[in-house]
Every structure is written in C-alpha cells, then in structure tokens.
Design a protein around this motif. Structure first.
Motif, PDB file in Angstrom:
ATOM      1  N   PHE B  71       0.928  -1.288  -0.022  1.00 15.50           N
ATOM      2  CA  PHE B  71      -0.096  -0.110   0.050  1.00 15.50           C
ATOM      3  C   PHE B  71       0.759   1.296   0.071  1.00 15.50           C
ATOM      4  O   PHE B  71       0.582   2.063  -1.044  1.00 15.50           O
ATOM      5  N   HIS B  75       1.245   3.744  -3.140  1.00 13.38           N
ATOM      6  CA  HIS B  75       0.810   5.404  -2.886  1.00 13.38           C
ATOM      7  C   HIS B  75       2.097   6.201  -3.302  1.00 13.38           C
ATOM      8  O   HIS B  75       1.623   7.416  -3.684  1.00 13.38           O
ATOM      9  N   LEU B 226      -5.834  -4.450   3.493  1.00 17.90           N
ATOM     10  CA  LEU B 226      -6.473  -3.442   3.362  1.00 17.90           C
ATOM     11  C   LEU B 226      -7.642  -3.461   4.462  1.00 17.90           C
ATOM     12  O   LEU B 226      -7.940  -2.616   5.448  1.00 17.90           O
ATOM     13  N   GLU B 252     -12.127   5.964   0.590  1.00 17.17           N
ATOM     14  CA  GLU B 252     -11.269   5.703  -0.344  1.00 17.17           C
ATOM     15  C   GLU B 252     -10.563   4.144  -0.211  1.00 17.17           C
ATOM     16  O   GLU B 252     -10.372   3.372  -1.155  1.00 17.17           O
ATOM     17  N   LEU B 253     -10.427   3.846   1.016  1.00 18.99           N
ATOM     18  CA  LEU B 253      -9.858   2.444   1.549  1.00 18.99           C
ATOM     19  C   LEU B 253     -10.829   1.616   1.086  1.00 18.99           C
ATOM     20  O   LEU B 253     -10.579   0.365   0.574  1.00 18.99           O
ATOM     21  N   ARG B 255     -12.921   1.667  -1.296  1.00 22.99           N
ATOM     22  CA  ARG B 255     -13.253   1.642  -2.678  1.00 22.99           C
ATOM     23  C   ARG B 255     -12.087   0.517  -3.067  1.00 22.99           C
ATOM     24  O   ARG B 255     -12.142  -0.281  -4.102  1.00 22.99           O
ATOM     25  N   TYR B 256     -10.727   0.688  -2.515  1.00 27.19           N
ATOM     26  CA  TYR B 256      -9.647  -0.226  -2.894  1.00 27.19           C
ATOM     27  C   TYR B 256     -10.350  -1.559  -2.358  1.00 27.19           C
ATOM     28  O   TYR B 256     -10.186  -2.662  -3.276  1.00 27.19           O
ATOM     29  N   PHE B 260     -10.455  -4.809  -4.743  1.00 29.82           N
ATOM     30  CA  PHE B 260      -9.591  -5.933  -4.723  1.00 29.82           C
ATOM     31  C   PHE B 260     -10.438  -7.187  -4.337  1.00 29.82           C
ATOM     32  O   PHE B 260      -9.987  -8.170  -4.691  1.00 29.82           O
TER      33      PHE B 260
ATOM     34  N   PHE C 102      -9.615   6.078 -10.012  1.00 29.91           N
ATOM     35  CA  PHE C 102      -8.386   6.218  -9.107  1.00 29.91           C
ATOM     36  C   PHE C 102      -8.128   7.777  -8.826  1.00 29.91           C
ATOM     37  O   PHE C 102      -6.990   8.074  -8.357  1.00 29.91           O
TER      38      PHE C 102
END
Lengths: 168, 400, 454
Positions: B71, B75, B226, B252-253, B255-256, B260, C102
């Motif tokens: 992560f 980033h 995550l 946001e996390l 969404r990740y 995934f 993103f």
C-alpha cells in the motif's frame, strides 16, 4: 409568475461562495448553469444524491438473471447438446457471457434512464441564460421569495462575490 | 518551518497525539501471543496438525506485512496524496515481517511433516518429482527463506527510514527517494512474493502447478491487509487518536477493498474455470480435493467471505463511509483470508474432513495477538502522522 | 480540494489559460482548414484502407485458402491481428474508467482521444473474426435468436461465443461512454458554431444540453457509474480473449495465468499506442500545453508497470513449464526460444522486456522523440507476442510428422495494412469533426481564478 433573478460569475469559487451566501439569506436557488461540473456545488445547493445508482443496480440484476437463466434454458432445457462432454448446465462456462450481459444491461439502462428523466433527447434546443454557459461563464438563477429582512438585497450579495446581475 | 506554505498545516498535526500502547491492552495482547505460543509448543509434541497451522500463521502474518508495504509503495509511486495522513499505519504493518520470518524458520524445522518432496522415499519412485529436484530440495528451500525476507526487508526499510527522517527535516528529497525505493519494492518484492507462494504453498502438492497461483495468493493478501488497515484506523479513532482521519479516507480504502475483493474473485474464477474447462488430470486433482464433501462447503463459504458478502456490503456508497458496515466487511475479509489459506494448505495434509479444533483456535488467537502487538508497538515509536510530508495538507482536506 | 493542493504539484495544463482559451484552442482544431499534414495522413490511410479492401474482397471471393494456413497451423495471422487490435483497444477505457476511479486527474487531456482510439481499434479487431468466417454474410448466426434451424442455439460453452458477447458489449459500452462524455462539449461547439449546418448537426447531437447544474449533478453520477461498469468490463474483454487459448489443452496455450497476463499485455500495448498517437497529435496540432511532458511521463510509468507484469508473466510461464515436469509443455517453451520461430520470440523479448527498462530514467521519459520511438517498439513487440503465442504453440504439435511452418501471404499482410488504414482514417476524421480534448473536464482541473484578460 415570479420573477427570476440571474447573476453572472467569472469563476467557480465566486459562484459556490455566493450560492452559500444567498441561501443563508433564504433566497431560493433555482439552478446554476456552469461550463463544467463544479466540485462542491452540489453540497452548496444541497442537492440530493441520485437514485440512478439503484437503477443501475436493478438493471444489472435483471441482466444477471437474463444472462444466467437464458443460457441455462438454451443449453440445458430447450435444446441440450453434448459438447465435449461438458455438463448441460455448465455454470462456470456461462459466467463470462452472463457478466457481459450484466454490464450491457446496467450501462445502457442507466444512460437511457438518465436521458429519459432529464428529458435530454435528440435535437432539443438548449435553454440557457447565455451562450457563454458552455464556454466560460457561470450563472446563478434565483427566485425572489421571502428574503430574510436582516440581510442585504440579492444584488449586493452577488456584487460582494464579484458577480453581476443580468437582465432577465 | 512553520509558516512555510508547504507546512501551513503543521499546527493541526502538532496537536495529534502519538500513539501509546496502554498496559491493559499490552497485557491482553501478550496473553493472546502466549496462548498461541503454548499451543504451538503443545502441538509440536502432540500433533502433526500443528505444522500446517504454523505454515498458515507464517503466511498470514507475512501477508499483513507485505500488504502494508504494498500500500505504501503504490501510494508513493502513483504520487497520490490522499492517504498521507494515514500512512503510518501501513508503515507499522511492515513489522509483521519479523514475526513471519520467525514462524517461517519454525516451518523449516517441520518441513518433513509438510512437504512430501522432502522425503527421499517419495522422490525415488517418482520421475516427475526427480525432475523438480533442482528447485524442490531442502537446502535450497531453506536458503530461499532468508533470501525472500532479506529482499523484502532491505527494500522496505529505506522507505520507512525516509518517511521518518522527513518528519524531522521536512526535506522533499526524502519523498523522491521513497518513490524510487517503492518502485524497486513493487517490482522485485512482487516477483519474490509470487515465487515464495509457489515455494511455500504450491509445493505442498508437488505434482500440481498453476501459473496464476502466486497472483491468487497475492490478491487475497492485499484484501486482508486493506481490511486490517480499515479496522485498525477505526479503532484508533474510537480510542481518541488520529483525529485527522475522516470518513473520506475510509471511503477511499473501502473502494480499494471493493476493487480488490473483485480482483480476488476474478483470479479465483480464472484459475478455477480454466482448470475445470480443460479438465487435464494433472490439474483437476487440486479442485477434486477441495470440492468434495465438507471441503466443498468451505469452498463456497470461502467465495462468500472473500467476495460476495464484502462486495455486496461495499457496493453501496453509504456503507463505504460508515464505520459499522466497514467493520463487518473488513472482519469478514480477515476471517475469509484465513479460510482461504486454510483451503490452500490443509486439504492435502489432513485427509478428507476439515478440522477446526483447539489447535487451530489457539494458533488463531496467537496470530491476532502477535500481529496487533508488533504493529501497535511499532506504531507507538513514531509520530502517528507524517507531519512534514508535503501532501499532508491535501490528505487532511481530502474530500470525496 | 484545489485550495489544498501544494505547489510542488505541477499544474495539469500549462500556459496559464483561462476558460475561454480552452474553448477556443480546442475548437480551433476543428474550425481551421486541414493542414497539408492532415491531407498527407488521410491519403496514406485511405490508400492502406484500399489495399485492405482489395485483399479482403479477393479473400472472400476466393476463400480462406488464399491465406498461409495449413492443417497444423489453423490459426495464425488473422487471430494475431484480432488480439493485437483488441489489446490496443484497452487503453482508452482504462484511461477513462480506471484512472477516473483512482482520481488521476491527468487523464483529462487524453481521455477523449484515447476513447475514440478504443472504439476504432475494437472495430478493426471485430473485422478479423468476421472475415475469418469465410462467409461473413452469415455473421448474424453468432447471435442467439429464435430461428428456424431447430431452434439451434449458439454454443454458450464455446469461448468463441463469449468473444462475440465480450467484444460486442465492449464496443457498445465504450461508444456510449465516449458519446456520453462528449455531450457537454458538443453543446459548446453548438453554441459557438457560426454556420447553420454545424449548428444543426451539433444541436442534434448535444441533446439540448444547457449546462444546468442539476443536470450536471446527475450526469456526474451516471459518468461515475459507467466508469465503474467499464472497469471490470475492460478487464473481462481481454480475459475472454485469453480464454480462447487458455481453455484448450494445447501446451503453451493452456496456462492459468493467461487472463491477467493478457490484460496487462493489452494495457501495455494500448498505452504504447496512445503514446504514439498523442505525441503525433501534440506535435502536429500544437497541443503542448494540454498534453504536457507530465502526461507523457505518467503514461511511460504505466508502461513500466504493465511491462513489468508482462515480464513477470513470461518468467513465470517459463519457470512453471519447467516445474510442471510435463515434457510437451517444456518442449513448447524451448521451441519458442530456440526453434524456427526464435527470431519472432527474440523480437518480442527485445521489444517488450528491454524497451520499458529505458523508462526508468527520467531524462528519457521526458524526451518526446525517444519516447515516441520506444512506444513504436512496444507496439511491434506486442504484435509479435501474440504471433509467438499463437503460431509457435501450434506449428510443432504432439505428432512430429504433422509439424509444419507458417508464413503469411500477401492477402493476409494486405488485410493487416488495411486495418491500420481503417484505424487511421477513422482517427483522422475524428480529430476534424469532434472536440478531441475533453473541454469540460480540462476546465475543471484548470482551477481558474484570474480576471478577464480582455
């Protein structure tokens, strides 16, 4: 019919600020006209989030049912054929097509719902405060209602945010 | 430094408390760790089943460390700004590597109980295994363990160091260097992770092979990482730390995580469908074991826990911004990842019926205790927020 | 968020423009008379297209026998081109959808043309299987509809039938996404149009868009939803293409890593093609302020990442081929590297593995000429990758007496050139008729505060 007030701005920040100010003075904001989707204006205008997400989900779900059961009916019920010894109900093999059908239904369903709802259709001429909306100007359309007594008149609020009133 | 336009937010972050691992929590975590340790010690002397449990624990904990570093480096490489305020948490997850390393060394001691190819007897009558001997032999297998961990450690440590040094000097150069180390980490670390999955897990069934296997393990690991981050962040905020954390960060996390979990089912499906469709005897054996009987039920539960349930929860915009559904989804993913590893590791070793007994419970408690302990301990050593990162302001004012 | 973006981030658009500048500069591309370069380009493209039409007509009139295929190599040039073009078609939707999700703001200057490129590439790709059918006038048999042949349905267990759905859906959804994203810009063109024909044409296409924020708000939701749908879609398309090979039991084709490996390869080649086209457009249309060096650098970084995944896949395939202990599997991979098609294999390795490594250097990433040349190498390499996968896995099969070689005939090469002709014809027409930079989105990242220049 009540008179509509229209103010013109040169950038998004002035527009957003004056929307906040005008709403604080209890003037009703009818709509804003902008050349692009201004970030944060939805919060300033207090717009509700869209129901289109649910429509998209529904269409996608219908697509899933059509995709899976359609293939099942065709391959296992209506005319079963033995192909390479695969079972009649070859669920793993049906997944790719089912997926594509989900996306197709959801995508087209959402877009056409939007067109229908917002009455966007072929060739309808645009109604807009000025042709410069689609170029470089921001407009705020307000309705003169029961404005709060203590606050300044609309034109002054607009002026304070570098905007100007436009003749209707 | 204060007053410089890059650091106009410094007052906000100065008020951010540094994390202190309180004694009561510390006691609980060490209790859990000791329970795990005792289970392992008892298990070593009483049951064969402890070895797959240790292997699972080693992979699970290493995965947490790997996902944290992944992560951080994604980033950096993508020059993103939104996650800077919460970056110390994935950075702290790096410390899980050390526990993973110790457990992996323990696994090496029990390699004979796990890996069929370590028995000379199995090799003699099996030309296919003989062909694999240059790779699958005990000396090189043992050698590769420190190599993998060494690579992860050597490439990851500089990223952490630069991040911490930047807290003091505020030098932009640290960010530039971190970006370079992150690129190296992603490239080399990623490849070593894939090979290590082939080594540690795929070779449990030495006749079976699947080129996607490393990526499959990888996708599950990132999900778990995550989910771990989300839970830890919410926990820290609830006990009064990390005031900069907004729901936008969680969004946001989430969404990740949504992306995934979908990636996980994509990889799962790719491997499963291709093996099912081609129907080659060498390959189908893997799924025959896992689709029959009680393991078949677990396979379905696995899909639900790693994809269907979290996916359905996270699909809705509102649940991506609300603590409770996020906690539920993340907890399910974390448990699901355990089950996923269980299904990769256990079926060839314990016969046809899955077992979840005291040994498993003890080791799971140990995993939870030791992981949280090392991560929280490492978190308490540094500022909870990278106070002089140039993107911090952008991250604090994240607005989605 | 704009208020909190720090000065170390460079602006997305250079040249200190105001909103009106953006409108004028983007619309001017369509308004001014075409340059001699454009005429040169379109005449080259049309000549190539003519060659393609001649080749395909000859092939359809005569039969598939005009190709170099034989009993052992039943799939070769045609399918290579198909996979190549589908791959090119991946960057557009990727830039639009995944980078949108993103929040990569740099996508705004290139997404419109990348999406157009996607649609044209998918059109090119779709033609190859249709002409491969030999009797393309029966192509509608691929669709499941009630018929008087039984009703004999299509075989949903066949990856080739999945292709029809995947490519079809992809074409429809990409075109929808492209058009939907263009509506506000079409309204801009309508509002500044001087002549009546243009006013009518763009008036019809822009669906009465008037810039109302209430509509914008819903519009943004739909756009985000489409992006969310297009993201898994774009992944699924090349996955399904990879299933064409991977569901078989042919060594070299059947490997579980094909789906993600093909997707990464597609993105790799797609971004290379976007770079090629964008560098040309930037130079000839003078768009340096919009397509900045940062855009180019970001795209090269995506190429490094996807190139890395492709490299890792090659390595994994080779390793597992050895590890499998399967003699046929091992033979196929050795044959690729050392057999009669080794030249193709090493072109592939050279272009796909070595080229991206140059992009590790910042000075090269920001040198437009070198990036342009390298992007063409990636395109070549990715074409050869498909050729290597398809032909070398077939030409020496289980039975040595059936081994054979393959070489393309002029008809096949003419068809490939023709597909390039079609692609560039469509693209050149696109930049003359539609706003090729998304004005609405570029304006949103300008953060324009200044007063009028007047």
């Amino acid at each position: 019919m009540e008179k509509l007030l229209i103010a013109e701005f040169q950038n998004e920040y002035d527009l957003v600020d004056s929307v906040k100010a005008v709403r604080a003075a209890e003037v009703e904001v009818v709509d804003a006209y902008t050349p692009y989707a201004v970030h944060g204006l939805d919060k300033a205008m207090d717009l509700k989030s869209s129901r289109l997400t649910r429509i998209c989900f529904t269409f996608g779900f219908i697509g899933l049912l059509v995709g899976v059961f359609g293939q099942y009916w065709v391959s296992a019920v209506n005319w079963p054929i033995n192909i390479g010894g695969r079972p009649w109900n070859s669920l793993p093999a049906f997944m790719p097509v089912a997926f594509e059908v989900i996306i197709l239904f959801a995508g087209l369903g959402t877009v056409f719902s939007f067109f229908a709802w917002r009455r966007l259709k072929y060739g309808k001429p645009g109604l807009q405060p000025s042709l410069r909306v689609t170029n470089d100007r921001f407009y705020l359309v307000m309705k003169q209602g029961q404005q709060r007594k203590s606050s300044a008149p609309v034109s002054e609020i607009v002026m304070a945010h570098h905007g100007k009133m436009v003749e209707n | 430094m204060v007053g410089h336009p890059l650091y106009k937010n410094i007052e906000i972050t100065m008020s951010e408390k540094n994390f202190i691992l309180e004694t009561s929590l510390f006691k609980k975590l060490s209790m859990a760790t000791i329970i795990g340790l005792i289970t392992i010690i008892i298990g070593v002397f009483s049951s064969e089943r402890i070895w797959p449990n240790i292997l699972l624990a080693a992979n699970y904990i290493t995965g947490i460390g790997f996902a944290g570093m992944l992560f951080v480096s994604i980033h950096y490489v993508s020059n993103a700004g939104w996650g800077v305020a919460i970056r110390r948490i994935p950075e702290a997850m790096f410390s899980a590597f050390s526990v993973g390393f110790i457990l992996m060394i323990l696994v090496l001691l029990g390699a004979h109980h796990l890996y069929e190819w370590t028995h000379p007897g199995a090799m003699i009558n099996d030309p296919i295994l003989q062909g694999k001997e240059p790779w699958l032999n005990l000396p090189s297998f043992i050698m590769r363990v420190p190599v993998y961990f060494g690579i992860w450690f050597l490439l990851g440590k500089p990223i952490l160091n630069h991040s911490r040094k930047q807290d003091e000097s505020g030098d932009l150069e640290h960010k530039q260097k971190s970006i370079k180390w992150s690129a190296a980490w992603l490239y080399i670390g990623g490849i070593t992770f894939i090979i290590s999955s082939f080594d540690w897990i795929m070779s449990l069934e030495p006749h079976w092979y699947s080129t996607i296997f490393g990526l499959y393990n990888f996708s599950g690991v990132f999900n778990a990482g995550l989910a771990f981050m989300i839970i830890l962040l919410i926990y820290l905020r609830r006990i009064g730390y990390l005031k900069v954390l907004k729901n936008d960060h969680l969004y946001e996390l989430a969404r990740y995580l949504l992306a995934f979990t979908t990636f996980w089912i994509y990889i799962w499906f790719s491997q499963h469908m291709l093996i099912w469709y081609a129907n080659i005897p060498e390959e189908t054996g893997y799924y025959l074991k896992r689709h029959a009987g009680a393991f078949g039920v677990l396979t379905i539960i696995n899909i639900m826990m790693n994809w269907l349930i979290p996916f359905t929860i996270l699909l809705f915009r509102k649940s991506k911004r609300t603590e409770k559904p996020l906690l539920i989804a993340s907890a399910i993913v974390l448990m699901g990842h355990w089950l996923d590893l269980y299904l990769m590791i256990f079926p060839p070793l314990i016969g046809e019926t899955p077992i979840f007994g005291l040994l498993e419970i003890g080791v799971v408690i140990g995993i939870i205790g030791v992981t949280l302990w090392v991560v929280l301990h490492s978190l308490s050593k540094w500022n909870l927020v990278p106070i002089k990162d140039p993107y911090l302001d952008e991250s604090i004012h994240l607005h989605t | 968020m704009a208020d909190h973006q720090i000065s170390i981030r460079e602006p997305q658009i250079h040249g200190n423009k105001n909103l009106n500048d953006v409108t004028n500069e983007v619309c001017n591309i369509m308004d001014r008379k075409p340059t001699w370069l454009w005429w040169l380009g379109i005449s080259l493209a049309l000549s190539a297209l003519t060659l393609g039409i001649v080749s395909v007509s000859y092939q359809i009139a005569t039969g598939i026998g005009t190709w170099g295929l034989n009993k052992t190599v039943g799939w070769a040039f045609d399918i290579t081109n198909f996979v190549f073009w589908v791959g090119i078609g991946h960057a557009g939707t990727l830039i639009s959808a995944i980078l949108f999700l993103f929040r990569q703001k740099w996508r705004t200057s290139i997404n419109r043309s990348a999406e157009a490129m996607t649609i044209f590439a998918v059109i090119c790709a779709g033609l190859f299987p249709i002409i491969h059918m030999g009797r393309p006038w029966l192509a509608y048999w691929m669709f499941p509809y009630p018929n008087f042949r039984g009703p004999l349905w299509i075989n949903f267990r066949s990856p080739l039938a999945w292709d029809v759905f995947a490519i079809g859906t992809y074409l429809i959804i990409s075109a929808t996404f492209w058009y939907f994203g263009m509506i506000p810009d079409l309204a801009t063109v309508r509002d500044r149009a001087k002549n009546k024909i243009k006013k009518f044409f763009f008036g019809a296409l822009s669906l009465g868009w008037n810039g109302s924020y209430r509509v914008w708000h819903r519009y943004e939701t739909v756009y985000a939803l489409l992006a969310g749908l297009a993201t898994p879609l774009v992944v699924s398309v090349h996955t399904v293409v990879s299933f064409d090979f991977a569901t078989s039991s042919i060594p070299g084709w059947h490997t579980t890593t094909f789906p993600p490996y093909f997707v990464a390869g597609a993105v790799f080649s797609g971004f290379a093609m976007v770079l090629t086209l964008m560098i040309i457009a930037r130079k000839t249309l003078k768009l340096e302020d919009y397509i900045t060096l940062n855009h180019i650098e970001n795209m090269t970084k995506v190429i490094i990442v996807t190139g890395g995944i492709v490299t890792a896949s090659y390595a994994t395939e080779f390793f597992i081929a050895w590890y499998s202990g399967n003699g046929f599997e091992q033979f196929v991979f050795l044959n690729r590297a050392l057999g009669p098609f080794a030249w193709a294999y090493w072109i592939m390795v050279g272009c796909n593995l070595i080229t991206p490594q140059f992009f590790w250097f910042r000075s090269i990433r920001r040198n437009v000429t070198i990036v342009f040349i390298l992007s063409i190498f990636v395109n070549i390499g990715m074409w050869f990758e498909r050729f290597v996968i398809i032909v070398t896995s077939l030409h020496r099969d289980f039975l040595p007496s059936a081994w054979s070689m393959y070489s393309p005939t002029w008809v096949e090469i003419g068809t490939l050139i023709g597909s390039f002709g079609l692609f560039f014809t469509l693209f050149l027409l696109f930049i003359r008729t539609m706003p090729m930079i998304s004005m609405g989105e570029v304006k949103a990242v300008l953060h324009y505060r200044g007063k009028e220049k007047e």
